[in-house]
Design an enzyme around this catalytic site. Structure first.
Site, PDB file in Angstrom:
ATOM      1  N   TRP A  39       0.833  -1.211   0.000  1.00 20.74           N
ATOM      2  CA  TRP A  39       0.000   0.000   0.000  1.00 20.74           C
ATOM      3  C   TRP A  39       0.857   1.244   0.000  1.00 20.74           C
ATOM      4  O   TRP A  39       0.517   2.232  -0.656  1.00 20.74           O
ATOM      5  CB  TRP A  39      -0.994  -0.038   1.158  1.00 20.74           C
ATOM      6  CG  TRP A  39      -1.869  -1.251   1.050  1.00 20.74           C
ATOM      7  CD1 TRP A  39      -1.889  -2.335   1.881  1.00 20.74           C
ATOM      8  CD2 TRP A  39      -2.820  -1.544   0.002  1.00 20.74           C
ATOM      9  NE1 TRP A  39      -2.783  -3.267   1.429  1.00 20.74           N
ATOM     10  CE2 TRP A  39      -3.370  -2.820   0.281  1.00 20.74           C
ATOM     11  CE3 TRP A  39      -3.244  -0.854  -1.128  1.00 20.74           C
ATOM     12  CZ2 TRP A  39      -4.330  -3.415  -0.552  1.00 20.74           C
ATOM     13  CZ3 TRP A  39      -4.204  -1.443  -1.949  1.00 20.74           C
ATOM     14  CH2 TRP A  39      -4.729  -2.691  -1.656  1.00 20.74           C
ATOM     15  N   LYS A  92     -12.490  -1.918   7.294  1.00 15.20           N
ATOM     16  CA  LYS A  92     -11.839  -2.802   8.266  1.00 15.20           C
ATOM     17  C   LYS A  92     -12.349  -2.501   9.686  1.00 15.20           C
ATOM     18  O   LYS A  92     -12.918  -3.361  10.337  1.00 15.20           O
ATOM     19  CB  LYS A  92     -10.321  -2.671   8.184  1.00 15.20           C
ATOM     20  CG  LYS A  92      -9.762  -3.163   6.836  1.00 15.20           C
ATOM     21  CD  LYS A  92      -8.851  -2.157   6.266  1.00 15.20           C
ATOM     22  CE  LYS A  92      -8.262  -2.439   4.901  1.00 15.20           C
ATOM     23  NZ  LYS A  92      -8.522  -3.643   4.189  1.00 15.20           N
ATOM     24  N   ASP A 135      -1.793   6.778   6.198  1.00 11.31           N
ATOM     25  CA  ASP A 135      -2.820   5.837   5.752  1.00 11.31           C
ATOM     26  C   ASP A 135      -3.066   4.906   6.935  1.00 11.31           C
ATOM     27  O   ASP A 135      -2.261   4.042   7.237  1.00 11.31           O
ATOM     28  CB  ASP A 135      -2.320   5.060   4.533  1.00 11.31           C
ATOM     29  CG  ASP A 135      -3.285   3.959   4.106  1.00 11.31           C
ATOM     30  OD1 ASP A 135      -4.336   3.781   4.762  1.00 11.31           O
ATOM     31  OD2 ASP A 135      -2.982   3.279   3.108  1.00 11.31           O
TER      32      ASP A 135
HETATM   33  N1  PMP Z   1      -4.242   1.094   2.386  1.00 10.48           N
HETATM   34  C1  PMP Z   1      -4.288   0.013   3.182  1.00 10.48           C
HETATM   35  C2  PMP Z   1      -3.406  -0.038   4.393  1.00 10.48           C
HETATM   36  C3  PMP Z   1      -5.155  -1.043   2.869  1.00 10.48           C
HETATM   37  O1  PMP Z   1      -5.205  -2.123   3.666  1.00 10.48           O
HETATM   38  C4  PMP Z   1      -5.979  -0.945   1.733  1.00 10.48           C
HETATM   39  C5  PMP Z   1      -6.978  -2.032   1.350  1.00 10.48           C
HETATM   40  N2  PMP Z   1      -6.790  -3.264   1.849  1.00 10.48           N
HETATM   41  C6  PMP Z   1      -5.880   0.186   0.927  1.00 10.48           C
HETATM   42  C7  PMP Z   1      -5.017   1.188   1.292  1.00 10.48           C
HETATM   43  C8  PMP Z   1      -6.730   0.332  -0.307  1.00 10.48           C
HETATM   44  O2  PMP Z   1      -7.999   0.633   0.107  1.00 10.48           O
HETATM   45  P1  PMP Z   1      -9.246   0.756  -0.884  1.00 10.48           P
HETATM   46  O3  PMP Z   1      -9.421  -0.579  -1.520  1.00 10.48           O
HETATM   47  O4  PMP Z   1     -10.363   1.123   0.051  1.00 10.48           O
HETATM   48  O5  PMP Z   1      -8.952   1.825  -1.857  1.00 10.48           O
END
Ligand code: PMP
Length: 360
Positions: free
Chosen positions: A102, A196, A172
């Protein structure tokens, strides 16, 4: 009732009382004569839900008065782009700490808008740890410094809040928001996809210090400008009304658990039980460094991948589901967010011990 213990990384388990209350209010909300889903976002009934939900987030997270709380769409992924579009300025530069997939995606987006300095990375050790404060090669002129507070895939979590001096810290916090206390004043911006710890997918929480609002680059599309959303109190366009309503119910539930401090105690206990079980065994191994381990996502491997399919079939049959690890890590991963009851972790630990006795 045949609900399972759902260890999914996200969308993830929601508290049962939240689902039950949503079910009771599904067709007719209060005296409105309609479902929350059918309400105008500008009507009185929905406005009350929205105001209450926003205040609940402010109270639970401890958001100081000089911050905006926004409910946006596009997931955390949209924030990977919105952060640099709004904060980087023309030809600007930013620090990013690379602690996994991420982080890497956030870095790739920022590179479209300016210069990224990777202040530290744990890539060389397979993202099994969080770089310490002394490892961060910070640029005092950076527009901001971006971190991923919990790494959902690799199962690591910051045990500390980086000190970035006057450079705004951007986080994030998608996979550990409201699972432990967070000193919001140490951050310039915090964002989190809801699916989450906050509610269903479709809404993204953004908490931003007011002085960082209104810095968007000239050509930024209106919908990606924090100022537009702040001025309109997240109602510039139709917000994800139902997801915000459920988020509010999750906040009510969290308050009943003693707020963030209360749930943190449970989260510490749940994580300790699981890591202790894995560490005490010769059959299971955990790839992450102990000091960097996540309380939310616990990756572990069996003695041999040959047993993975059997393990997954047997856990599913026992009502312990979604334990398959991310394909980049392999093995298993138990996501144990706020809504995972301690009984779910107890059941998993009992299963792990019994499986080892039979297969070890
Ligand atoms: N950042 C983190 C730490 C994540 O765990 C996730 C999704 N698992 C995301 C970003 C991406 O999120 P989204 O699919 O809601 O765009």
């Amino acid at each position: 009732m045949s609900r399972v213990f759902n260890f999914s990384a996200g969308p993830a388990a929601l508290p049962l009382p939240v689902l039950e209350r949503a079910a009771a209010e599904m067709v007719e909300y209060g005296t409105a004569g309609m479902s929350v889903m059918e309400m105008s976002h500008r009507g009185k009934a929905y406005q009350e839900i929205f105001v209450r939900t926003k205040q609940a987030v402010i109270d639970l997270l401890g958001v100081p008065g000089d911050y905006e709380v926004l409910f946006l769409q596009g997931g955390a992924t949209a924030q990977f782009a919105m952060v640099p579009m709004n904060l980087l300025g023309e030809g600007g530069k930013a620090d990013y700490v690379n602690t996994g997939v991420w982080s890497r995606k956030a870095i790739a987006e920022a590179r479209k808008f300016g210069t990224v300095n990777v202040a530290a990375s744990s890539e060389s050790t397979g993202f099994n740890r969080i770089p310490g404060q002394t490892e961060l090669e910070l640029d005092a002129d950076a527009a901001y410094c971006h971190i991923t507070t919990n790494n959902t895939i690799f199962g690591t979590e910051y045990p500390y809040t980086p000190d970035t001096g006057d450079v705004p810290l951007v986080a994030d916090a998608s996979s550990n928001i409201l699972s432990r206390p967070m000193d919001v004043a140490r951050y310039g911006l915090i964002y989190a996809g809801a699916q989450k710890n906050l509610g269903p997918s479709g809404v993204t929480l953004v908490v931003i210090r007011k002085d960082l609002v209104g810095r968007a680059r000239g050509a930024v599309p209106t919908i990606f400008d924090y100022q537009i959303h702040a001025d309109a109190d997240s109602m510039y366009n139709t917000p994800p009304t139902y997801a915000i309503y459920i988020l509010g119910l999750v906040c009510d539930w969290l308050r009943e658990q003693g707020g963030v401090a209360g749930i943190e105690e449970v989260n510490i206990r749940k994580a300790r039980k699981l890591y202790d079980c894995v560490d005490a065994s010769d059959f299971y191994t955990c790839p992450t460094e102990p000091a960097s381990r996540s309380r939310m996502n616990v990756p572990f491997a069996l003695a041999t991948p040959d047993l993975d399919a059997t393990f997954l079939a047997e856990t599913s049959a026992a009502g312990l589901v979604a334990l398959k690890g991310h394909r980049l890590v392999g093995g298993m991963r138990a996501s144990i967010y706020n809504a995972m009851p301690e009984a779910g972790v107890d059941a998993l630990v009992a299963f792990l011990q019994e499986f080892e006795r039979r297969q070890g």
